[in-house]
Write a protein that holds these residues in place. Structure first.
Motif, PDB file in Angstrom:
ATOM      1  N   ALA A   1       0.829  -1.203   0.000  1.00 33.04           N
ATOM      2  CA  ALA A   1       0.000   0.000   0.000  1.00 33.04           C
ATOM      3  C   ALA A   1       0.863   1.252   0.000  1.00 33.04           C
ATOM      4  O   ALA A   1       0.566   2.229  -0.702  1.00 33.04           O
ATOM      5  CB  ALA A   1      -0.930  -0.003   1.216  1.00 33.04           C
ATOM      6  N   MET A   2       1.942   1.256   0.773  1.00 32.52           N
ATOM      7  CA  MET A   2       2.835   2.415   0.811  1.00 32.52           C
ATOM      8  C   MET A   2       3.442   2.675  -0.564  1.00 32.52           C
ATOM      9  O   MET A   2       3.540   3.829  -1.003  1.00 32.52           O
ATOM     10  CB  MET A   2       3.938   2.193   1.844  1.00 32.52           C
ATOM     11  CG  MET A   2       3.486   2.326   3.284  1.00 32.52           C
ATOM     12  SD  MET A   2       4.858   2.042   4.439  1.00 32.52           S
ATOM     13  CE  MET A   2       4.130   2.610   5.968  1.00 32.52           C
ATOM     14  N   ILE A   3       3.862   1.612  -1.229  1.00 28.30           N
ATOM     15  CA  ILE A   3       4.448   1.777  -2.565  1.00 28.30           C
ATOM     16  C   ILE A   3       3.409   2.330  -3.529  1.00 28.30           C
ATOM     17  O   ILE A   3       3.683   3.244  -4.314  1.00 28.30           O
ATOM     18  CB  ILE A   3       5.012   0.445  -3.076  1.00 28.30           C
ATOM     19  CG1 ILE A   3       6.152  -0.024  -2.176  1.00 28.30           C
ATOM     20  CG2 ILE A   3       5.500   0.582  -4.515  1.00 28.30           C
ATOM     21  CD1 ILE A   3       6.585  -1.468  -2.419  1.00 28.30           C
ATOM     22  N   GLU A   4       2.189   1.793  -3.473  1.00 27.73           N
ATOM     23  CA  GLU A   4       1.133   2.259  -4.367  1.00 27.73           C
ATOM     24  C   GLU A   4       0.801   3.730  -4.099  1.00 27.73           C
ATOM     25  O   GLU A   4       0.639   4.522  -5.041  1.00 27.73           O
ATOM     26  CB  GLU A   4      -0.121   1.394  -4.194  1.00 27.73           C
ATOM     27  CG  GLU A   4      -1.247   1.713  -5.163  1.00 27.73           C
ATOM     28  CD  GLU A   4      -0.914   1.370  -6.608  1.00 27.73           C
ATOM     29  OE1 GLU A   4      -1.634   1.867  -7.503  1.00 27.73           O
ATOM     30  OE2 GLU A   4       0.053   0.615  -6.858  1.00 27.73           O
TER      31      GLU A   4
ATOM     32  N   SER B   1      -2.954  13.153   4.972  1.00 29.06           N
ATOM     33  CA  SER B   1      -3.829  12.020   4.642  1.00 29.06           C
ATOM     34  C   SER B   1      -3.699  10.925   5.695  1.00 29.06           C
ATOM     35  O   SER B   1      -2.608  10.663   6.207  1.00 29.06           O
ATOM     36  CB  SER B   1      -3.470  11.440   3.276  1.00 29.06           C
ATOM     37  OG  SER B   1      -3.696  12.376   2.247  1.00 29.06           O
ATOM     38  N   ARG B   2      -4.831  10.283   5.991  1.00 26.73           N
ATOM     39  CA  ARG B   2      -4.849   9.156   6.922  1.00 26.73           C
ATOM     40  C   ARG B   2      -5.489   7.961   6.218  1.00 26.73           C
ATOM     41  O   ARG B   2      -6.519   8.097   5.577  1.00 26.73           O
ATOM     42  CB  ARG B   2      -5.623   9.499   8.197  1.00 26.73           C
ATOM     43  CG  ARG B   2      -4.954  10.568   9.067  1.00 26.73           C
ATOM     44  CD  ARG B   2      -5.779  10.817  10.322  1.00 26.73           C
ATOM     45  NE  ARG B   2      -5.098  11.667  11.285  1.00 26.73           N
ATOM     46  CZ  ARG B   2      -5.253  12.992  11.363  1.00 26.73           C
ATOM     47  NH1 ARG B   2      -6.088  13.604  10.512  1.00 26.73           N
ATOM     48  NH2 ARG B   2      -4.600  13.697  12.265  1.00 26.73           N
ATOM     49  N   ILE B   3      -4.883   6.784   6.371  1.00 21.89           N
ATOM     50  CA  ILE B   3      -5.332   5.590   5.660  1.00 21.89           C
ATOM     51  C   ILE B   3      -5.550   4.472   6.673  1.00 21.89           C
ATOM     52  O   ILE B   3      -4.598   4.008   7.311  1.00 21.89           O
ATOM     53  CB  ILE B   3      -4.300   5.171   4.601  1.00 21.89           C
ATOM     54  CG1 ILE B   3      -4.076   6.309   3.602  1.00 21.89           C
ATOM     55  CG2 ILE B   3      -4.755   3.916   3.869  1.00 21.89           C
ATOM     56  CD1 ILE B   3      -3.000   6.034   2.583  1.00 21.89           C
ATOM     57  N   GLY B   4      -6.795   4.037   6.822  1.00 25.34           N
ATOM     58  CA  GLY B   4      -7.130   2.975   7.757  1.00 25.34           C
ATOM     59  C   GLY B   4      -6.965   1.594   7.164  1.00 25.34           C
ATOM     60  O   GLY B   4      -6.551   1.424   6.007  1.00 25.34           O
ATOM     61  N   THR B   5      -7.331   0.583   7.940  1.00 22.04           N
ATOM     62  CA  THR B   5      -7.112  -0.810   7.549  1.00 22.04           C
ATOM     63  C   THR B   5      -7.760  -1.153   6.215  1.00 22.04           C
ATOM     64  O   THR B   5      -7.125  -1.751   5.332  1.00 22.04           O
ATOM     65  CB  THR B   5      -7.640  -1.759   8.645  1.00 22.04           C
ATOM     66  OG1 THR B   5      -6.887  -1.557   9.846  1.00 22.04           O
ATOM     67  CG2 THR B   5      -7.494  -3.213   8.212  1.00 22.04           C
ATOM     68  N   ARG B   6      -9.033  -0.811   6.050  1.00 20.39           N
ATOM     69  CA  ARG B   6      -9.734  -1.162   4.810  1.00 20.39           C
ATOM     70  C   ARG B   6      -9.035  -0.557   3.590  1.00 20.39           C
ATOM     71  O   ARG B   6      -8.889  -1.209   2.553  1.00 20.39           O
ATOM     72  CB  ARG B   6     -11.188  -0.675   4.868  1.00 20.39           C
ATOM     73  CG  ARG B   6     -12.017  -1.295   5.978  1.00 20.39           C
ATOM     74  CD  ARG B   6     -12.566  -2.648   5.584  1.00 20.39           C
ATOM     75  NE  ARG B   6     -13.477  -3.169   6.591  1.00 20.39           N
ATOM     76  CZ  ARG B   6     -14.784  -2.974   6.596  1.00 20.39           C
ATOM     77  NH1 ARG B   6     -15.345  -2.270   5.626  1.00 20.39           N
ATOM     78  NH2 ARG B   6     -15.536  -3.492   7.547  1.00 20.39           N
ATOM     79  N   ARG B   7      -8.619   0.698   3.714  1.00 20.02           N
ATOM     80  CA  ARG B   7      -7.968   1.349   2.572  1.00 20.02           C
ATOM     81  C   ARG B   7      -6.560   0.815   2.359  1.00 20.02           C
ATOM     82  O   ARG B   7      -6.071   0.760   1.227  1.00 20.02           O
ATOM     83  CB  ARG B   7      -7.950   2.863   2.766  1.00 20.02           C
ATOM     84  CG  ARG B   7      -9.331   3.499   2.723  1.00 20.02           C
ATOM     85  CD  ARG B   7      -9.245   4.989   2.911  1.00 20.02           C
ATOM     86  NE  ARG B   7      -8.703   5.657   1.741  1.00 20.02           N
ATOM     87  CZ  ARG B   7      -8.125   6.855   1.759  1.00 20.02           C
ATOM     88  NH1 ARG B   7      -7.979   7.501   2.909  1.00 20.02           N
ATOM     89  NH2 ARG B   7      -7.677   7.401   0.652  1.00 20.02           N
ATOM     90  N   ILE B   8      -5.880   0.408   3.420  1.00 18.37           N
ATOM     91  CA  ILE B   8      -4.577  -0.236   3.251  1.00 18.37           C
ATOM     92  C   ILE B   8      -4.738  -1.485   2.384  1.00 18.37           C
ATOM     93  O   ILE B   8      -3.967  -1.727   1.445  1.00 18.37           O
ATOM     94  CB  ILE B   8      -3.965  -0.604   4.619  1.00 18.37           C
ATOM     95  CG1 ILE B   8      -3.536   0.667   5.370  1.00 18.37           C
ATOM     96  CG2 ILE B   8      -2.766  -1.538   4.439  1.00 18.37           C
ATOM     97  CD1 ILE B   8      -3.110   0.411   6.804  1.00 18.37           C
TER      98      ILE B   8
ATOM     99  N   ASP C   1      -4.198  -4.194  -2.781  1.00 15.36           N
ATOM    100  CA  ASP C   1      -4.801  -4.916  -3.912  1.00 15.36           C
ATOM    101  C   ASP C   1      -4.555  -4.169  -5.228  1.00 15.36           C
ATOM    102  O   ASP C   1      -4.276  -4.790  -6.264  1.00 15.36           O
ATOM    103  CB  ASP C   1      -6.300  -5.091  -3.692  1.00 15.36           C
ATOM    104  CG  ASP C   1      -6.613  -6.059  -2.560  1.00 15.36           C
ATOM    105  OD1 ASP C   1      -5.707  -6.800  -2.137  1.00 15.36           O
ATOM    106  OD2 ASP C   1      -7.775  -6.062  -2.089  1.00 15.36           O
ATOM    107  N   ALA C   2      -4.661  -2.831  -5.179  1.00 13.67           N
ATOM    108  CA  ALA C   2      -4.420  -2.035  -6.387  1.00 13.67           C
ATOM    109  C   ALA C   2      -2.986  -2.196  -6.858  1.00 13.67           C
ATOM    110  O   ALA C   2      -2.714  -2.266  -8.072  1.00 13.67           O
ATOM    111  CB  ALA C   2      -4.725  -0.562  -6.111  1.00 13.67           C
ATOM    112  N   TYR C   3      -2.065  -2.266  -5.912  1.00  9.20           N
ATOM    113  CA  TYR C   3      -0.662  -2.501  -6.260  1.00  9.20           C
ATOM    114  C   TYR C   3      -0.507  -3.840  -6.976  1.00  9.20           C
ATOM    115  O   TYR C   3       0.152  -3.933  -8.023  1.00  9.20           O
ATOM    116  CB  TYR C   3       0.199  -2.476  -4.992  1.00  9.20           C
ATOM    117  CG  TYR C   3       1.613  -2.951  -5.209  1.00  9.20           C
ATOM    118  CD1 TYR C   3       2.606  -2.075  -5.638  1.00  9.20           C
ATOM    119  CD2 TYR C   3       1.956  -4.293  -5.005  1.00  9.20           C
ATOM    120  CE1 TYR C   3       3.911  -2.522  -5.858  1.00  9.20           C
ATOM    121  CE2 TYR C   3       3.247  -4.738  -5.223  1.00  9.20           C
ATOM    122  CZ  TYR C   3       4.215  -3.857  -5.644  1.00  9.20           C
ATOM    123  OH  TYR C   3       5.501  -4.287  -5.871  1.00  9.20           O
TER     124      TYR C   3
END
Length: 276
Positions: free
Chosen positions: A238-241, A253-260, A265-267
């Protein structure tokens, strides 16, 4: 007390919990909130820095970074080495720097000058740790680094900080207050610059599969179906993406579990499209 009534008292809460658990798991399973695809990266490969690569989260981030074609070089700044760090050094992709004073970065100014993104995973449990020590590790260490990093340039860069879920400034839990203080201070230091600070707020972090023991695997298996757990490698992906997507994520920006999970997955989808 009659036995049937005792069974009812014991089993009723368990049955209600099971219904609730299954319901939440179904909602998570049916959630189709996938993020929009990102075109295959065509820009130059990234140079990243990983702090805390010897810990649970940092090891997973390093594993993801080593496997990523988006990343050309990894600067690992650490107090101690690990088999994964050593393997990365042997591959030529990792440059390891042993460092002990995380309030003084003068000795590594040269290494951090050319880094495009920093993945910060330094941390400690709050168990048995006083507030001053916890604050020094979780607030002072990263804040001092960001100030030093800004002093060597103001390019378009990003700082990715692992925070925690369920935190607030008025929490009765010391660690929750300190994590919020860390986020807010980092956002303030980066304000007005070209540096973007992004905070990740995971629930339970499962170690990499090869590092996890049976208890950690059980916790991950319990929390993952209800969207309350991520593998450390998922945080890395997720960090790379997020890094590749650039200013899609602004400072603060803040990114919670679901968005991580979604950006992990997008990566993976983006890497799969490269191979088609």
């Amino acid at each position: 007390m009659k036995l049937p009534r005792l069974r009812t008292i014991i089993l009723a809460p368990l049955a209600l919990f099971a219904v609730f658990y299954v319901g939440v798991a179904a909602v998570v399973l049916l959630d189709d909130g996938a993020v929009a695809p990102q075109p295959t990266r065509t820009a130059e490969q990234l140079t990243v820095g990983i702090f805390g690569a010897s810990g649970t989260a940092g090891d997973g981030i390093l594993k993801a970074a080593l496997a990523s074609p988006d990343i050309e070089r990894i600067h690992v700044v650490t107090r101690r080495t690990t088999p994964r760090i050593d393997a990365g050094v042997a591959s030529g992709k990792v440059v390891m720097t042993l460092h002990t004073d995380y309030l003084d970065y003068a000795a590594i100014r040269e290494q951090i000058a050319d880094i495009d993104a920093v993945y910060w995973a330094i941390g400690t449990s709050s168990v048995g740790v006083d507030e001053a020590t916890y604050g020094r590790i979780h607030v002072d260490f990263p804040v001092q680094f960001v100030r030093e990093w800004l002093s060597v340039g103001d390019d378009d860069r990003s700082f990715h900080y692992i925070s925690s879920s369920d935190i607030s400034a008025d929490s009765r839990m010391m660690w929750a207050r300190e994590k919020v203080r860390a986020e807010n201070t980092l956002f303030e230091v980066a304000a007005g610059t070209r540096l973007r600070v992004i905070a990740y707020r995971p629930d339970y972090i499962g170690p990499t599969r090869e590092e996890a023991h049976i208890g950690q695997d059980f916790l991950y298996a319990f929390f993952a179906p209800v969207g309350a757990a991520v593998r450390a490698t998922q945080i890395g992906k997720a960090m790379i993406e997020v890094t590749v997507r650039g200013d899609e994520f602004g400072n603060g920006s803040r990114i919670g579990t679901r968005r991580i999970i979604r950006y992990s997955d997008a990566y993976e989808r983006r890497q799969a499209s490269r191979q088609e």
